[in-house]
Design a protein around this motif. Structure first.
Motif, short mmCIF file in Angstrom:
data_model
loop_
_atom_site.label_atom_id
_atom_site.label_comp_id
_atom_site.label_asym_id
_atom_site.label_seq_id
_atom_site.Cartn_x
_atom_site.Cartn_y
_atom_site.Cartn_z
N UNK A 219 49.74 70.03 25.41
CA UNK A 219 48.92 70.62 24.34
C UNK A 219 47.80 69.69 23.88
N UNK A 220 48.09 68.39 23.74
CA UNK A 220 47.07 67.43 23.35
C UNK A 220 46.02 67.25 24.43
N UNK A 221 46.46 67.24 25.69
CA UNK A 221 45.52 67.12 26.80
C UNK A 221 44.59 68.33 26.86
N UNK A 222 45.15 69.52 26.69
CA UNK A 222 44.36 70.75 26.77
C UNK A 222 43.33 70.86 25.65
N UNK A 223 43.60 70.24 24.51
CA UNK A 223 42.61 70.26 23.42
C UNK A 223 41.31 69.59 23.85
N UNK A 224 41.42 68.56 24.72
CA UNK A 224 40.24 67.79 25.12
C UNK A 224 39.81 68.04 26.55
N UNK A 225 40.73 68.58 27.37
CA UNK A 225 40.39 68.99 28.74
C UNK A 225 40.91 70.42 28.90
N UNK A 226 40.16 71.41 28.43
CA UNK A 226 40.66 72.79 28.37
C UNK A 226 41.05 73.39 29.72
N UNK A 227 40.46 72.89 30.80
CA UNK A 227 40.79 73.45 32.11
C UNK A 227 41.86 72.63 32.84
N UNK A 228 42.57 71.76 32.12
CA UNK A 228 43.62 70.95 32.75
C UNK A 228 44.81 71.82 33.15
N UNK A 229 45.44 71.42 34.24
CA UNK A 229 46.67 72.08 34.69
C UNK A 229 47.57 71.00 35.28
N UNK A 230 48.86 71.16 35.06
CA UNK A 230 49.83 70.18 35.54
C UNK A 230 50.59 70.79 36.71
N UNK A 231 50.37 70.22 37.91
CA UNK A 231 50.97 70.70 39.15
C UNK A 231 52.13 69.79 39.52
N UNK A 232 53.32 70.36 39.61
CA UNK A 232 54.53 69.59 39.90
C UNK A 232 55.03 69.94 41.29
N UNK A 233 55.04 68.95 42.18
CA UNK A 233 55.55 69.12 43.53
C UNK A 233 56.92 68.47 43.62
N UNK A 234 57.90 69.22 44.03
CA UNK A 234 59.27 68.72 44.13
C UNK A 234 60.24 69.70 43.52
N UNK A 235 61.50 69.44 43.75
CA UNK A 235 62.55 70.29 43.20
C UNK A 235 63.73 69.42 42.82
N UNK A 236 64.67 70.00 42.08
CA UNK A 236 65.82 69.22 41.68
C UNK A 236 66.54 69.86 40.50
N UNK A 237 67.57 69.20 40.02
CA UNK A 237 68.44 69.79 39.00
C UNK A 237 67.77 70.00 37.65
N UNK A 238 66.64 69.37 37.40
CA UNK A 238 65.98 69.48 36.10
C UNK A 238 64.98 70.63 36.03
N UNK A 239 64.82 71.38 37.10
CA UNK A 239 63.75 72.38 37.13
C UNK A 239 63.89 73.43 36.03
N UNK A 240 65.07 73.98 35.86
CA UNK A 240 65.24 75.04 34.86
C UNK A 240 64.92 74.51 33.46
#
Length: 403
Positions: A219-240
């Motif tokens: 949320x703080x990043x998007x306030x100053x970089x409105x077109x930011x997106x966080x891309x997560x590559x990988x899988x594991x038990x924490x996904x849900x």
């Protein structure tokens, strides 16, 4: 290297299994100029993978993903014994500390040299269990050498009372496939990344990797970089949990889960989609820590600015203010500030990219690390055996029992 040594590697993980440790042991075997023989787990496709390798490899159904199947200890022990008899190696390298108990037995009853390879978390995870911790201490202290992946891990080994002269450091290496390439626009479109400022994480989805802290900083990043997106590559038990966190934080549309990506070339394409790489790993109280973090150097090789958590061995993979930025992995405010700083400060970004790429491609190539490994093995083989007073007592006791 003055003398070519014979080494048997007993590893709990190995390609075609996927992961950093798999690549680590494969590339040590491939780039060492010593004569290597490998004992490794069976995986789907192992037979085809093993064809044409320049070293001998024995497969078995006894080890998988850093765990020893207790029902197969006998089979593993017998294969190691057969291999030692046929190869007569100068030293045996055990790729997991508890597997090293076999090395301890062959040291006591056969006088054979052994080295333990450690990666950080394995030096922390047994400390809560008195019995296992005592066994680990016995294995480490009586090894001819202990190979570590970072200064962080080396310090953990020293805490067990291991002679520092016997400890060596060989970092993980970066494959040459990781390099700057044109963006694959079809891949970008598939993830809806056109016109986006892409923050990338690559790694198993477990709590210590810090994906949750980056999501909370969005949320703080998007306030100053409105077109930011966080891309997560990988899988594991924490996904849900991470998906739920993105929804509750209100950034579900700005956090993309790409899942597991197989193959270095495909992974390189994802690196090339991104503007920044971020993985703010933290050390957890139950002995969970990042021993090094080769993904930081893969990203640097591609020419991406890097942000890492100030924890574990990450501060060796990323030199703060020199090849990337280190942040407090618990501070979402500091994480957001660092992301915005890299996005806005062109001179800083360019300097970090230049120096990070140079370091990755000069110090962390597998050929360089293979030579370092070879020198370490030669040094260990030249040292006298470690103090074995306690083990001599065990041996004498065993002989008395036989009589």
């Amino acid at each position: 290297m003055t003398k070519r040594r014979k080494i048997v590697l007993v590893s709990g993980v190995f390609p075609p299994g996927i992961g950093g440790m798999q690549n680590y042991y494969f590339n040590l075997s491939l780039h060492s100029k010593h004569k290597m023989t490998v004992i490794a787990p069976e995986y789907p496709g192992s037979g085809a993978f093993d064809q044409g390798l320049p070293f001998r490899i024995h497969r078995g159904p006894f080890l998988q993903e850093e765990r020893v199947n207790l029902t197969s200890w006998g089979r593993l022990f017998r294969l190691v014994r057969r291999t030692l008899r046929s190869e007569e190696p100068d030293v045996t390298l055990y790729g997991y500390v508890l597997i090293g108990f076999i090395g301890l037995l062959f040291r006591v009853f056969g006088g054979r040299r052994y080295v333990i390879s450690t990666h950080g978390m394995d030096m922390l995870m047994f400390r809560r269990f008195m019995g296992l911790n005592a066994i680990v201490k016995l294995i480490l202290r009586n090894a001819d050498g202990v190979l570590t992946n970072s200064h962080f891990t080396k310090k953990l080994v020293e805490d067990y009372g291991v002679d520092p002269r016997r400890i060596g450091i060989v970092n993980p290496g970066v494959e040459r496939v990781f390099e700057k390439q044109p963006i694959e626009y079809e891949l970008a479109r598939a993830h809806g990344l056109e016109g986006k400022y892409v923050l990338l994480s690559v790694g198993r989805l477990v709590t210590r990797k810090g994906h949750d802290r980056v999501i909370q900083a969005m949320p703080s990043i998007l306030e100053r970089i409105p077109n930011a997106v966080y891309l997560i590559v990988g899988d594991g038990p924490d996904r849900q949990r991470l998906e739920q966190l993105a929804r509750s934080t209100g950034v579900a549309g700005d956090v993309l889960f790409a899942g597991r990506v197989s193959g270095s070339e495909r992974l390189n394409a994802y690196y090339n989609l991104s503007h920044q790489f971020i993985m703010v790993s933290r050390e957890l109280g139950r002995g969970d820590a990042e021993g090094f973090g080769i993904v930081y150097l893969e990203a640097a090789s591609v020419g991406i600015p890097v942000i890492a958590g100030r924890s574990g061995g990450a501060s060796e993979a990323v030199l703060d203010g020199v090849t990337g930025l280190l942040v407090d992995p618990q501070s979402t405010e500091e994480i957001a500030e660092s992301v915005v700083r890299l996005a806005k400060d062109t001179k800083l970004r360019e300097r970090l990219v230049r120096d990070g790429c140079h370091r990755a491609k000069s110090e962390f190539q597998h050929e360089v690390l293979g030579e370092k490994f070879d020198r370490y093995i030669a040094r260990i083989c030249a040292l006298p055996a470690p103090a074995m007073a306690r083990l001599r007592l065990l041996r004498e006791s065993a002989r008395e029992n036989v009589r």
